[in-house]
Design a protein around this motif. Structure first.
Motif, PDB file in Angstrom:
ATOM      1  N   PRO A  25       0.859  -1.199   0.000  1.00  0.00           N
ATOM      2  CA  PRO A  25       0.000   0.000   0.000  1.00  0.00           C
ATOM      3  C   PRO A  25       0.890   1.242   0.000  1.00  0.00           C
ATOM      4  O   PRO A  25       1.746   1.395   0.862  1.00  0.00           O
ATOM      5  N   HIS A  26       0.731   2.077  -1.025  1.00  0.00           N
ATOM      6  CA  HIS A  26       1.636   3.218  -1.188  1.00  0.00           C
ATOM      7  C   HIS A  26       0.951   4.355  -1.932  1.00  0.00           C
ATOM      8  O   HIS A  26      -0.117   4.175  -2.506  1.00  0.00           O
ATOM      9  N   THR A  27       1.596   5.481  -1.923  1.00  0.00           N
ATOM     10  CA  THR A  27       1.164   6.611  -2.732  1.00  0.00           C
ATOM     11  C   THR A  27       2.193   6.838  -3.827  1.00  0.00           C
ATOM     12  O   THR A  27       3.352   6.426  -3.702  1.00  0.00           O
ATOM     13  N   CYS A  28       1.769   7.490  -4.886  1.00  0.00           N
ATOM     14  CA  CYS A  28       2.682   7.804  -5.979  1.00  0.00           C
ATOM     15  C   CYS A  28       2.307   9.160  -6.569  1.00  0.00           C
ATOM     16  O   CYS A  28       1.121   9.466  -6.709  1.00  0.00           O
ATOM     17  N   SER A  29       3.319   9.932  -6.901  1.00  0.00           N
ATOM     18  CA  SER A  29       3.106  11.256  -7.484  1.00  0.00           C
ATOM     19  C   SER A  29       3.809  11.405  -8.832  1.00  0.00           C
ATOM     20  O   SER A  29       4.127  12.514  -9.248  1.00  0.00           O
ATOM     21  N   CYS A  30       4.053  10.282  -9.517  1.00  0.00           N
ATOM     22  CA  CYS A  30       4.687  10.381 -10.838  1.00  0.00           C
ATOM     23  C   CYS A  30       3.689  11.009 -11.815  1.00  0.00           C
ATOM     24  O   CYS A  30       2.489  11.036 -11.575  1.00  0.00           O
ATOM     25  N   LYS A  31       4.190  11.502 -12.912  1.00  0.00           N
ATOM     26  CA  LYS A  31       3.346  12.177 -13.904  1.00  0.00           C
ATOM     27  C   LYS A  31       2.267  11.240 -14.450  1.00  0.00           C
ATOM     28  O   LYS A  31       1.136  11.653 -14.689  1.00  0.00           O
ATOM     29  N   MET A  32       2.586   9.950 -14.637  1.00  0.00           N
ATOM     30  CA  MET A  32       1.591   9.021 -15.158  1.00  0.00           C
ATOM     31  C   MET A  32       0.427   8.849 -14.170  1.00  0.00           C
ATOM     32  O   MET A  32      -0.735   8.858 -14.558  1.00  0.00           O
ATOM     33  N   ASP A  99     -14.961   0.245  -1.196  1.00  0.00           N
ATOM     34  CA  ASP A  99     -16.119   0.650  -0.402  1.00  0.00           C
ATOM     35  C   ASP A  99     -15.705   1.059   1.004  1.00  0.00           C
ATOM     36  O   ASP A  99     -16.266   1.993   1.572  1.00  0.00           O
ATOM     37  N   SER A 100     -14.755   0.355   1.580  1.00  0.00           N
ATOM     38  CA  SER A 100     -14.232   0.661   2.920  1.00  0.00           C
ATOM     39  C   SER A 100     -12.725   0.885   2.780  1.00  0.00           C
ATOM     40  O   SER A 100     -11.925  -0.010   3.012  1.00  0.00           O
ATOM     41  N   ASN A 101     -12.352   2.102   2.415  1.00  0.00           N
ATOM     42  CA  ASN A 101     -10.942   2.357   2.122  1.00  0.00           C
ATOM     43  C   ASN A 101     -10.133   2.872   3.297  1.00  0.00           C
ATOM     44  O   ASN A 101      -8.973   3.210   3.142  1.00  0.00           O
ATOM     45  N   SER A 102     -10.726   2.902   4.477  1.00  0.00           N
ATOM     46  CA  SER A 102      -9.974   3.352   5.648  1.00  0.00           C
ATOM     47  C   SER A 102      -9.499   2.193   6.518  1.00  0.00           C
ATOM     48  O   SER A 102      -8.994   2.407   7.613  1.00  0.00           O
ATOM     49  N   ARG A 103      -9.617   0.980   6.025  1.00  0.00           N
ATOM     50  CA  ARG A 103      -9.164  -0.183   6.793  1.00  0.00           C
ATOM     51  C   ARG A 103      -7.649  -0.123   6.973  1.00  0.00           C
ATOM     52  O   ARG A 103      -6.913   0.286   6.071  1.00  0.00           O
ATOM     53  N   GLN A 104      -7.181  -0.514   8.112  1.00  0.00           N
ATOM     54  CA  GLN A 104      -5.766  -0.424   8.468  1.00  0.00           C
ATOM     55  C   GLN A 104      -4.864  -1.104   7.442  1.00  0.00           C
ATOM     56  O   GLN A 104      -3.820  -0.578   7.082  1.00  0.00           O
ATOM     57  N   SER A 105      -5.257  -2.260   6.934  1.00  0.00           N
ATOM     58  CA  SER A 105      -4.403  -3.002   6.006  1.00  0.00           C
ATOM     59  C   SER A 105      -4.273  -2.326   4.643  1.00  0.00           C
ATOM     60  O   SER A 105      -3.416  -2.703   3.846  1.00  0.00           O
ATOM     61  N   LEU A 106      -5.079  -1.306   4.368  1.00  0.00           N
ATOM     62  CA  LEU A 106      -5.007  -0.584   3.102  1.00  0.00           C
ATOM     63  C   LEU A 106      -4.227   0.729   3.215  1.00  0.00           C
ATOM     64  O   LEU A 106      -3.947   1.361   2.195  1.00  0.00           O
ATOM     65  N   GLN A 107      -3.897   1.148   4.414  1.00  0.00           N
ATOM     66  CA  GLN A 107      -3.245   2.445   4.608  1.00  0.00           C
ATOM     67  C   GLN A 107      -1.842   2.470   4.011  1.00  0.00           C
ATOM     68  O   GLN A 107      -1.032   1.590   4.284  1.00  0.00           O
ATOM     69  N   PRO A 108      -1.545   3.487   3.180  1.00  0.00           N
ATOM     70  CA  PRO A 108      -0.218   3.581   2.558  1.00  0.00           C
ATOM     71  C   PRO A 108       0.901   3.638   3.600  1.00  0.00           C
ATOM     72  O   PRO A 108       0.767   4.305   4.627  1.00  0.00           O
ATOM     73  N   ILE A 109       1.981   2.920   3.300  1.00  0.00           N
ATOM     74  CA  ILE A 109       3.128   2.908   4.210  1.00  0.00           C
ATOM     75  C   ILE A 109       4.394   3.435   3.544  1.00  0.00           C
ATOM     76  O   ILE A 109       5.436   3.535   4.174  1.00  0.00           O
ATOM     77  N   SER A 110       4.299   3.767   2.231  1.00  0.00           N
ATOM     78  CA  SER A 110       5.454   4.319   1.532  1.00  0.00           C
ATOM     79  C   SER A 110       4.972   5.216   0.404  1.00  0.00           C
ATOM     80  O   SER A 110       3.783   5.249   0.070  1.00  0.00           O
ATOM     81  N   HIS A 111       5.929   5.939  -0.197  1.00  0.00           N
ATOM     82  CA  HIS A 111       5.647   6.813  -1.333  1.00  0.00           C
ATOM     83  C   HIS A 111       6.601   6.458  -2.458  1.00  0.00           C
ATOM     84  O   HIS A 111       7.801   6.357  -2.241  1.00  0.00           O
ATOM     85  N   SER A 112       6.066   6.247  -3.663  1.00  0.00           N
ATOM     86  CA  SER A 112       6.891   5.805  -4.790  1.00  0.00           C
ATOM     87  C   SER A 112       7.695   6.921  -5.434  1.00  0.00           C
ATOM     88  O   SER A 112       8.900   6.840  -5.531  1.00  0.00           O
ATOM     89  N   TYR A 113       7.047   7.957  -5.913  1.00  0.00           N
ATOM     90  CA  TYR A 113       7.721   9.012  -6.649  1.00  0.00           C
ATOM     91  C   TYR A 113       7.277  10.378  -6.155  1.00  0.00           C
ATOM     92  O   TYR A 113       6.120  10.561  -5.798  1.00  0.00           O
ATOM     93  N   SER A 114       8.164  11.308  -6.188  1.00  0.00           N
ATOM     94  CA  SER A 114       7.859  12.671  -5.765  1.00  0.00           C
ATOM     95  C   SER A 114       7.205  13.442  -6.901  1.00  0.00           C
ATOM     96  O   SER A 114       7.317  13.082  -8.065  1.00  0.00           O
ATOM     97  N   ILE A 115       6.555  14.501  -6.531  1.00  0.00           N
ATOM     98  CA  ILE A 115       5.929  15.379  -7.510  1.00  0.00           C
ATOM     99  C   ILE A 115       7.032  16.034  -8.337  1.00  0.00           C
ATOM    100  O   ILE A 115       7.997  16.548  -7.810  1.00  0.00           O
ATOM    101  N   ASN A 116       6.864  15.997  -9.639  1.00  0.00           N
ATOM    102  CA  ASN A 116       7.835  16.614 -10.545  1.00  0.00           C
ATOM    103  C   ASN A 116       7.538  18.109 -10.608  1.00  0.00           C
ATOM    104  O   ASN A 116       6.499  18.525 -11.099  1.00  0.00           O
TER     105      ASN A 116
END
Length: 119
Positions: A25-32, A99-116
Motif C-alpha cells: 500500500p503506497h502513494t505515488c506522485s509520478c506524472k503518469m 467501499d471501505s478504504n480506511s481499513r488499516q491493512s489498506l493504509q499507505p506505508i510508503s511513497h513511490s515518486y515525488s511530484i515533478n
C-alpha cells in the motif's frame, strides 16, 4: 488470514472483490499517476491477479496500455479510474474505489515518486 475487500467505479457498472492480503500500500506522485487520476498523488494497494475478481454487471474494466509492463484500468461508462493491471501477476487498485478504504491493512506505508516540479 485473507481479508475480503470490495469496491467499484462511480456508476457501479464495474465492481470487484479482492480476497487476500493487500501488498505494497503506497502513494505515488509520478506524472503518469497524476494524469491517470487527475490528482497530484494517487494511493494504491496491490493484490495478486488471482485474488481479484471483476463481478459487476460491466465485467472487467476497460484497459489502456500505458507502459511496456502495465495497463491502466477504468470504467468505460463513467470513466472512473480503477487501477493498474500489470503484465506480472499483479493488480494495483486505487484506494479511492474501495467501499471501505480506511481499513488499516489498506493504509499507505510508503511513497513511490515525488511530484515533478520541473516544467
Amino acid at each position: 488470514m485473507a481479508e475480503r475487500f470490495v469496491g467499484g467505479c462511480l456508476c457501479g457498472q464495474i465492481r470487484f472483490t479482492a480476497i487476500g492480503v493487500p501488498h505494497n500500500p503506497h502513494t505515488c506522485s509520478c506524472k503518469m499517476c497524476q494524469r491517470h487520476s487527475g490528482a497530484l498523488t494517487l494511493a494504491w494497494v496491490e493484490f495478486a491477479r488471482d485474488e481479484v475478481s471483476w463481478d459487476g454487471e460491466g465485467g472487467m474494466p476497460k484497459i489502456w496500455r500505458s507502459s511496456q509492463y502495465s495497463s491502466r484500468a477504468f470504467c468505460p461508462n463513467c470513466g472512473s479510474t480503477l487501477g493498474e493491471i500489470d503484465d506480472a501477476p499483479v493488480i494495483a487498485l486505487a484506494l479511492g474505489v474501495f467501499d471501505s478504504n480506511s481499513r488499516q491493512s489498506l493504509q499507505p506505508i510508503s511513497h513511490s515518486y515525488s511530484i515533478n516540479t520541473s516544467t
